[in-house]
Design a protein around this motif. Structure first.
Motif, PDB file in Angstrom:
ATOM      1  N   ALA A   1     -12.639  -4.891   2.622  1.00  0.00           N
ATOM      2  CA  ALA A   1     -13.135  -3.986   1.580  1.00  0.00           C
ATOM      3  C   ALA A   1     -14.276  -3.120   2.091  1.00  0.00           C
ATOM      4  O   ALA A   1     -14.359  -1.923   1.792  1.00  0.00           O
ATOM      5  CB  ALA A   1     -13.585  -4.801   0.373  1.00  0.00           C
ATOM      6  N   THR A   2     -15.175  -3.719   2.859  1.00  0.00           N
ATOM      7  CA  THR A   2     -16.306  -2.974   3.418  1.00  0.00           C
ATOM      8  C   THR A   2     -15.811  -1.869   4.351  1.00  0.00           C
ATOM      9  O   THR A   2     -16.308  -0.740   4.306  1.00  0.00           O
ATOM     10  CB  THR A   2     -17.249  -3.932   4.175  1.00  0.00           C
ATOM     11  OG1 THR A   2     -17.658  -4.976   3.294  1.00  0.00           O
ATOM     12  CG2 THR A   2     -18.485  -3.204   4.659  1.00  0.00           C
ATOM     13  N   LYS A   3     -14.809  -2.193   5.158  1.00  0.00           N
ATOM     14  CA  LYS A   3     -14.229  -1.188   6.063  1.00  0.00           C
ATOM     15  C   LYS A   3     -13.517  -0.097   5.273  1.00  0.00           C
ATOM     16  O   LYS A   3     -13.575   1.079   5.637  1.00  0.00           O
ATOM     17  CB  LYS A   3     -13.275  -1.861   7.040  1.00  0.00           C
ATOM     18  CG  LYS A   3     -13.965  -2.696   8.105  1.00  0.00           C
ATOM     19  CD  LYS A   3     -12.961  -3.330   9.068  1.00  0.00           C
ATOM     20  CE  LYS A   3     -13.674  -4.131  10.154  1.00  0.00           C
ATOM     21  NZ  LYS A   3     -12.707  -4.810  11.072  1.00  0.00           N
ATOM     22  N   ALA A   4     -12.833  -0.483   4.196  1.00  0.00           N
ATOM     23  CA  ALA A   4     -12.129   0.507   3.375  1.00  0.00           C
ATOM     24  C   ALA A   4     -13.098   1.517   2.774  1.00  0.00           C
ATOM     25  O   ALA A   4     -12.776   2.699   2.626  1.00  0.00           O
ATOM     26  CB  ALA A   4     -11.353  -0.202   2.265  1.00  0.00           C
ATOM     27  N   MET A   5     -14.312   1.057   2.447  1.00  0.00           N
ATOM     28  CA  MET A   5     -15.339   1.948   1.900  1.00  0.00           C
ATOM     29  C   MET A   5     -16.051   2.739   2.993  1.00  0.00           C
ATOM     30  O   MET A   5     -16.782   3.681   2.707  1.00  0.00           O
ATOM     31  CB  MET A   5     -16.380   1.134   1.121  1.00  0.00           C
ATOM     32  CG  MET A   5     -15.890   0.471  -0.140  1.00  0.00           C
ATOM     33  SD  MET A   5     -15.462   1.634  -1.439  1.00  0.00           S
ATOM     34  CE  MET A   5     -13.698   1.472  -1.390  1.00  0.00           C
ATOM     35  N   GLY A   6     -15.898   2.306   4.251  1.00  0.00           N
ATOM     36  CA  GLY A   6     -16.608   2.968   5.346  1.00  0.00           C
ATOM     37  C   GLY A   6     -18.056   2.545   5.468  1.00  0.00           C
ATOM     38  O   GLY A   6     -18.870   3.252   6.079  1.00  0.00           O
TER      39      GLY A   6
ATOM     40  N   ASN B   1      -5.156   0.780  -1.882  1.00  0.00           N
ATOM     41  CA  ASN B   1      -4.441   1.397  -0.757  1.00  0.00           C
ATOM     42  C   ASN B   1      -4.593   0.591   0.520  1.00  0.00           C
ATOM     43  O   ASN B   1      -3.779   0.705   1.442  1.00  0.00           O
ATOM     44  CB  ASN B   1      -4.937   2.828  -0.523  1.00  0.00           C
ATOM     45  CG  ASN B   1      -4.480   3.786  -1.609  1.00  0.00           C
ATOM     46  OD1 ASN B   1      -3.513   3.509  -2.318  1.00  0.00           O
ATOM     47  ND2 ASN B   1      -5.189   4.898  -1.760  1.00  0.00           N
ATOM     48  N   SER B   2      -5.649  -0.237   0.582  1.00  0.00           N
ATOM     49  CA  SER B   2      -5.867  -1.100   1.751  1.00  0.00           C
ATOM     50  C   SER B   2      -5.245  -2.485   1.558  1.00  0.00           C
ATOM     51  O   SER B   2      -5.445  -3.377   2.380  1.00  0.00           O
ATOM     52  CB  SER B   2      -7.372  -1.247   2.021  1.00  0.00           C
ATOM     53  OG  SER B   2      -7.943   0.000   2.342  1.00  0.00           O
ATOM     54  N   GLY B   3      -4.544  -2.659   0.451  1.00  0.00           N
ATOM     55  CA  GLY B   3      -3.866  -3.924   0.215  1.00  0.00           C
ATOM     56  C   GLY B   3      -4.762  -5.019  -0.321  1.00  0.00           C
ATOM     57  O   GLY B   3      -4.475  -6.202  -0.125  1.00  0.00           O
ATOM     58  N   ILE B   4      -5.840  -4.658  -0.988  1.00  0.00           N
ATOM     59  CA  ILE B   4      -6.782  -5.644  -1.533  1.00  0.00           C
ATOM     60  C   ILE B   4      -6.536  -5.806  -3.028  1.00  0.00           C
ATOM     61  O   ILE B   4      -6.503  -4.815  -3.768  1.00  0.00           O
ATOM     62  CB  ILE B   4      -8.237  -5.196  -1.261  1.00  0.00           C
ATOM     63  CG1 ILE B   4      -8.480  -5.097   0.245  1.00  0.00           C
ATOM     64  CG2 ILE B   4      -9.222  -6.165  -1.897  1.00  0.00           C
ATOM     65  CD1 ILE B   4      -9.787  -4.438   0.613  1.00  0.00           C
ATOM     66  N   ASP B   5      -6.376  -7.039  -3.485  1.00  0.00           N
ATOM     67  CA  ASP B   5      -6.097  -7.313  -4.893  1.00  0.00           C
ATOM     68  C   ASP B   5      -7.356  -7.188  -5.741  1.00  0.00           C
ATOM     69  O   ASP B   5      -8.438  -7.635  -5.354  1.00  0.00           O
ATOM     70  CB  ASP B   5      -5.530  -8.723  -5.053  1.00  0.00           C
ATOM     71  CG  ASP B   5      -4.098  -8.827  -4.550  1.00  0.00           C
ATOM     72  OD1 ASP B   5      -3.408  -7.793  -4.538  1.00  0.00           O
ATOM     73  OD2 ASP B   5      -3.693  -9.938  -4.162  1.00  0.00           O
ATOM     74  N   ILE B   6      -7.179  -6.589  -6.925  1.00  0.00           N
ATOM     75  CA  ILE B   6      -8.252  -6.465  -7.903  1.00  0.00           C
ATOM     76  C   ILE B   6      -7.713  -6.934  -9.253  1.00  0.00           C
ATOM     77  O   ILE B   6      -6.499  -7.075  -9.430  1.00  0.00           O
ATOM     78  CB  ILE B   6      -8.745  -5.004  -8.014  1.00  0.00           C
ATOM     79  CG1 ILE B   6      -7.617  -4.109  -8.564  1.00  0.00           C
ATOM     80  CG2 ILE B   6      -9.255  -4.488  -6.670  1.00  0.00           C
ATOM     81  CD1 ILE B   6      -8.054  -2.704  -8.920  1.00  0.00           C
ATOM     82  N   PRO B   7      -8.584  -7.220 -10.226  1.00  0.00           N
ATOM     83  CA  PRO B   7      -8.068  -7.489 -11.571  1.00  0.00           C
ATOM     84  C   PRO B   7      -7.278  -6.283 -12.066  1.00  0.00           C
ATOM     85  O   PRO B   7      -7.640  -5.127 -11.790  1.00  0.00           O
ATOM     86  CB  PRO B   7      -9.341  -7.694 -12.407  1.00  0.00           C
ATOM     87  CG  PRO B   7     -10.386  -8.115 -11.412  1.00  0.00           C
ATOM     88  CD  PRO B   7     -10.053  -7.368 -10.168  1.00  0.00           C
TER      89      PRO B   7
END
Length: 454
Positions: A398-403, A271-277
């Protein structure tokens, strides 16, 4: 026999070498070993030898008076208490003075907040030196209130630094030892708080957190939660309670909880636009074939949602193997993720250590020859690497997306570009500090100080 000193069932004694001028002891010939009240117990190396440092509140029901002690560490033993509880304790040798007699004794260190005495004198320490008259007390005298105040007088200096609690399970773990050391070096009052010894009072008017023996923990400025996966539920509950008491938490309970939920965390990252496998998730085993096809076929990775740090991860090299593994997990009602295997990564990943919105260090981790790797780090070697601007951007985002304020972000390099694997809310320090020679623990303490504008 007549050379032995007669003592009562309770006596005052001292440990001159530890800087303890007076402590009340229960003299118990039924106990084999002697025990001394100790908190914040931390092993360390001094001139290449094993030592242990600890704090003691020498007066019962008085937590303001603290003596900082250190002594050579001679052993670690399993000791069974009178209540049947088995505990691993550190053992030291120290000179004990009872009346006019002084000799060296072995003493185990343990939290005795729940006991009536800060010191228990066992028969091994008494053998050949003392005789006990159980009907008597303080046959060798006892200090007056004025004398105790003189012994333990304070200068009432203004408070320096912060009172910080490290909420974790194992004080011997490298990461925990380093954080304690870093905080103390910066002048803070550091306390190791074992998760299992904490318990909560839920009350609208007077909520509290207690430690084993009834010590109230409400007066902390900040806590650093480092919660092992098996303690996530209880550890997050404790962290939430500290937060409700207005204690600053370096990582919040909400952030830790969502980072530990594999599926939810991946959804947040996407949802934050970060690519994963490419990853698949299904509840029914009837859709196994399409699930395999969805992630690009075999080889593929099967991950248990409840698994952590490489546990519950299987590499299925063929379609048939993938079907067998998936259906086996489904038959056990286990929730799983199916994920594409990034072959071109060649057993390597990037760990970016993020603190307070900044990548403070990064390393490349590579599996040992022949070691199984499945888009995750299982061990091997670590070397310094300069993360690319894109990898740093992903790690911070990613760190910000997790809070999270502090996180270890694992990234894998693929033909599609960098892909994010996992965000760890309690990242280890040993590998990254050893490879980079950076003071990561100190950076964590600095992040707390910024919140208090120290």
């Amino acid at each position: 026999m007549f050379d032995k000193v007669i003592v009562g069932s309770e006596e005052w004694c001292s440990f001159p070498g530890l800087g303890i001028p007076a402590i009340k002891a229960r003299v118990d010939s039924g106990a084999k070993t002697s025990a001394l009240h100790a908190i914040n117990i931390n092993p360390f190396l001094k001139d290449g030898e094993s030592w242990v440092k600890f704090d003691i509140n020498p007066i019962q029901n008085n937590t303001k008076t603290i003596i900082h002690c250190e002594a050579p560490l001679i052993d670690k033993r399993i000791v069974k208490s009178s209540s049947g509880y088995r505990e691993k304790r550190y053992v030291i040798k120290a000179n004990l003075q009872v009346g006019d007699t002084m000799w060296e004794v072995e003493v185990t260190l343990t939290n005795r907040d729940s006991m009536g005495f800060r010191m228990l004198l066992g028969r091994e320490a008494m053998s050949g030196r003392l005789l006990v008259d159980p009907e008597q007390k303080y046959l060798l005298g006892q200090p007056t209130t004025e004398k105790l105040k003189e012994y333990y007088s304070t200068n009432d200096e203004p408070k320096k630094g912060l009172r910080i609690g490290l909420l974790a399970s194992n004080p011997e773990l490298y990461s925990n030892r380093r954080i304690m050391e870093a905080g103390e070096l910066r002048g803070h009052e550091m306390h190791f708080l074992n998760l299992k010894y904490c318990y909560m009072k839920l009350d609208a008017e007077t909520p509290e957190i207690h430690y084993r023996g009834g010590r109230v923990l409400n007066d902390f400025d900040a806590i650093i939660p480092r919660i092992r996966p098996s303690m996530t539920f209880y550890g997050c509950a404790l962290t939430r309670h500290f937060e409700a008491l207005k204690v600053y938490s370096l990582n919040s309970a909400a952030a830790i909880s969502q980072s530990r939920d594999k599926l939810f965390s991946l959804q947040l990252l996407l949802n934050s636009g970060i690519d994963i496998p490419t990853t698949g998730f299904a509840n029914s085993p009837l859709d196994t074939n399409d699930l395999i096809k969805m992630v690009g076929g075999s080889p593929l990775i099967v991950k248990l949602l409840e698994g952590t740090q490489g546990k519950g991860v299987v590499l299925a090299e063929t379609k048939k193997a993938a079907e067998s593994v998936i259906n086996a997990f489904k038959s056990l009602n286990a929730n799983i993720l199916v994920q594409e295997f990034i072959k071109e990564a060649n057993g390597k990943d990037i760990r970016c250590f993020v603190i307070d919105g900044k990548v403070v260090a990064s390393i490349q981790r590579e599996a040992l020859p022949g070691e199984f790797r499945a888009n995750i780090h299982l061990g091997g070697t670590a070397s310094v690497i300069k993360a690319t601007p894109e990898e740093k951007r992903i790690a911070i985002k990613a760190t910000k997306a997790m809070g999270l304020k502090v996180a270890g972000v694992d990234i894998i390099r693929s033909s599609k570009g960098p892909l994010l694997l996992e965000v760890n809310s309690s990242p280890g320090l040993e590998g990254i500090e050893g490879a980079t020679n950076k003071d990561i623990a100190g950076e964590m303490i600095l992040a707390i100080e910024k919140n208090f504008k120290i």
